[in-house]
Write a protein that holds these residues in place. Sequence first.
Motif, PDB file in Angstrom:
ATOM      1  N   ARG A 163      34.820  39.814  32.501  1.00  0.00           N
ATOM      2  CA  ARG A 163      36.163  39.632  33.058  1.00  0.00           C
ATOM      3  C   ARG A 163      36.260  38.400  33.947  1.00  0.00           C
ATOM      4  N   ALA A 164      35.255  38.169  34.780  1.00  0.00           N
ATOM      5  CA  ALA A 164      35.299  37.020  35.690  1.00  0.00           C
ATOM      6  C   ALA A 164      35.288  35.707  34.909  1.00  0.00           C
ATOM      7  N   ASP A 165      34.474  35.644  33.836  1.00  0.00           N
ATOM      8  CA  ASP A 165      34.407  34.436  33.029  1.00  0.00           C
ATOM      9  C   ASP A 165      35.691  34.241  32.221  1.00  0.00           C
ATOM     10  N   PHE A 166      36.254  35.341  31.749  1.00  0.00           N
ATOM     11  CA  PHE A 166      37.534  35.289  31.037  1.00  0.00           C
ATOM     12  C   PHE A 166      38.606  34.683  31.947  1.00  0.00           C
ATOM     13  N   ALA A 167      38.681  35.169  33.168  1.00  0.00           N
ATOM     14  CA  ALA A 167      39.686  34.669  34.118  1.00  0.00           C
ATOM     15  C   ALA A 167      39.446  33.198  34.444  1.00  0.00           C
ATOM     16  N   SER A 168      38.165  32.816  34.550  1.00  0.00           N
ATOM     17  CA  SER A 168      37.842  31.416  34.840  1.00  0.00           C
ATOM     18  C   SER A 168      38.306  30.496  33.715  1.00  0.00           C
ATOM     19  N   ALA A 169      38.118  30.926  32.465  1.00  0.00           N
ATOM     20  CA  ALA A 169      38.551  30.112  31.331  1.00  0.00           C
ATOM     21  C   ALA A 169      40.061  29.916  31.347  1.00  0.00           C
TER      22      ALA A 169
END
Length: 382
Positions: A163-169
């Motif tokens: 989730r954190a990487d998804f939001a960062s993208a």
Amino acid sequence: MKITDVRTYIVGNPWKNWLFVQVDTDEGISGLGEGTLNGLAKTVETAIHELKHLVIGMDPFDVETISLRMIRDVYSDGGQVQGSALAAVETACWDIMGKATGQPIYKLLGGRCHDKLRCYANGWYRGGSDEESFYTQAKEVVDKGYTALKFDPFGAAWRTMERADFASAIRNIAAVREAVGPDVDILIEGHNRFSVHTALQFAEAMAPYQPTCFEAPVPPYRVSSVVEVAKRSAVPIACGEDYYNREQFAELLKHDAVHIIQLEPQFLGLTASKQICGMVHAHNGVTAPHSAQGPICSIVCSHLNMATPNFFIHEIFDDFNHSWAQDIFTPPFKVENGYLQPPERPGLGVEINLEEAAKYPYHPGHWLPLFKQGWEKREPVQ
């Protein structure tokens, strides 16, 4: 006119070894081609030398038969390796045809269809993968005159993302949109990374930032997956760079789901590429050929695009390569205010400087590890 020899040269560009070919004839006219394939330069070079006996003695104008000899007659599916070998030799034959007739290649492919070719920048995001870096670098690109740019905001992702990487993208996409404003096209590169459900989640999340397309969100060879994403995505899907024969495009196009087709002349040769552009035209689609191999590939695409009525946009790495890359070909290939023209000289319109090219030798670490953190820096792999 007869082909007398096929010679190869590898130039050690740090992010991808470039493989160039020179085809010689008995009339003293030589042609250039390119067979670059990420991580497999020596492999394609070997394939070229293993297959060249099939074309020596042939007329370089007979490109359809040359293609049949190097693909059909071998009766093996060598995929992108065999396609790259074919394209390298066949491009050089088109260069010879242009020189022999005194015409640029695009004139032989159907003539001028456009006043100029609109480009999108790629390879520009080498200074960091956080949103601030994307913002700063994107502004620099539009300051150079580009009205479109492409980027992969997903790091080293594969299949799914936390989730954190998804939001960062998504923040990276938002940062680029903020940097370039509402009138610049942004194209999102997926590099075949995702499962169907992850791709659709991303398509929905990025839609508010109005990307022009979401490229290669899922692996290409399960056409059913590509079609499912294309039909359900809130963002237009683009793909095609991985395919290496007409039949694969026919299978994709029959579903009328993907209408931005990124064929790769580097795997197909110019003859098949022109035919595939016509197939796309018949399906009311547009073409945006993949042009991420090396400098000759970019020039080949410029000739193909100029002669293609349904051309959409041209991919450019050349402005973001090492500065010496412009020294190995004359004259240099230049983008002006986000647009370019194919060379007007006969054939491809460029010649290779072998003395300059020899300064940059092959290195096995020169390849792009797309599923390793930091790949976007395009540095040699240790």
